[in-house]
Design a protein around this motif. Sequence first.
Motif, short mmCIF file in Angstrom:
data_model
loop_
_atom_site.label_atom_id
_atom_site.label_comp_id
_atom_site.label_asym_id
_atom_site.label_seq_id
_atom_site.Cartn_x
_atom_site.Cartn_y
_atom_site.Cartn_z
N HIS A 265 1.31 4.88 1.56
CA HIS A 265 0.91 5.15 2.73
C HIS A 265 1.77 5.95 3.48
CE1 HIS A 265 2.97 1.77 4.11
NE2 HIS A 265 3.02 2.37 5.49
N SER B 255 -7.87 9.06 3.79
CA SER B 255 -7.26 9.43 2.34
C SER B 255 -6.56 10.75 2.48
CB SER B 255 -8.15 9.11 1.34
OG SER B 255 -9.09 10.37 1.42
N TYR C 126 0.77 -1.00 -0.12
CA TYR C 126 -0.07 -0.08 -0.10
C TYR C 126 0.87 1.11 -0.04
CZ TYR C 126 -4.30 -2.69 1.28
OH TYR C 126 -5.19 -3.56 1.37
N LYS D 191 -7.82 2.62 1.00
CA LYS D 191 -8.38 2.45 2.48
C LYS D 191 -9.58 1.59 2.82
CE LYS D 191 -11.76 5.47 4.12
NZ LYS D 191 -12.63 6.32 4.19
N GLU D 192 -10.25 1.20 1.93
CA GLU D 192 -11.54 0.28 2.00
C GLU D 192 -10.85 -1.20 1.98
OE1 GLU D 192 -14.60 1.14 2.43
OE2 GLU D 192 -14.25 3.18 2.25
N GLU E 202 -8.48 6.39 -1.78
CA GLU E 202 -9.77 6.16 -0.85
C GLU E 202 -10.20 4.65 -1.25
OE1 GLU E 202 -12.81 7.04 1.71
OE2 GLU E 202 -11.43 8.31 0.97
N SER F 276 -8.94 -1.78 5.37
CA SER F 276 -10.20 -2.29 6.21
C SER F 276 -10.23 -3.91 6.18
CB SER F 276 -11.41 -1.35 6.07
OG SER F 276 -10.98 -0.05 6.25
N LEU G 284 -8.28 5.52 9.75
CA LEU G 284 -8.10 5.53 8.27
C LEU G 284 -8.58 6.76 7.61
CD1 LEU G 284 -9.04 1.62 8.07
CD2 LEU G 284 -6.81 2.67 8.79
N PHE H 270 -3.60 6.98 3.37
CA PHE H 270 -3.59 6.48 1.99
C PHE H 270 -3.73 7.30 0.99
CE2 PHE H 270 -5.53 3.14 5.03
CZ PHE H 270 -4.62 2.06 4.76
#
Length: 210
Positions: free
Chosen positions: A42, A148, A40, A90-91, A87, A94, A146, A84
């Motif tokens: 990040h 974006s 990721y 981020k999902e 977006e 999770s 979390l 992140f």
Amino acid sequence: MADLYAQKFVKEFKEKRPLYEEFCGAMNKLMAELLNSKKYKHQIFYRVKSLQRLEQKIINKKRQKKIYRNLSEIEDLAGIRIIFYLESDKEKFSEDLEREILIVNIEELEKKSGYRARHVIVALNKKRLALREYKNFENLKCEIQLVSIFNHAWAELEHDWLYKDVHGIRTKNPEKYGFIKKQMEKIFKNYVRKLTSRFEKVAKQLPEKK
């Protein structure tokens, strides 16, 4: 005059703060390893709540009729923020989180302006608590935020300029404060939200990561 109710929790947390610092560092390392293993893009930050911020939080909650019975009910003493670039990442993260750790609670934070973030309260599951490096962290919780990157940038400025009012405009010039608030909401609606959406559209056109 000191608030004796709040001071009781502050005193207990002062004694336990070294343990929370160790716990928060371990959780940050665990999150970083998970993020890097999935590649990721990040940024990650962590902190343990200060004694002053804890006292103020307890006093504010008391005014709102929220009464804590014990320290363990305060779930953001250890905190991590993961930013992140997309977006959609981020999902996805999770979902990864739910497979790796015990989820206590999930709160979707959405402000009137449109700002969105996900606050996840986590604890270590039995499998991890059985490991030597985690055995001292039973019953400890950590709040993982979390968000974006464009939401994060906007929120940091909004927090200082409006929520904390670091320039004191709210009391000195309420009319100007209201104008700035409307400007910030327009910026989010016209630029931040659109930027987030457009980057997502471009990302969908890219091939899968190798």
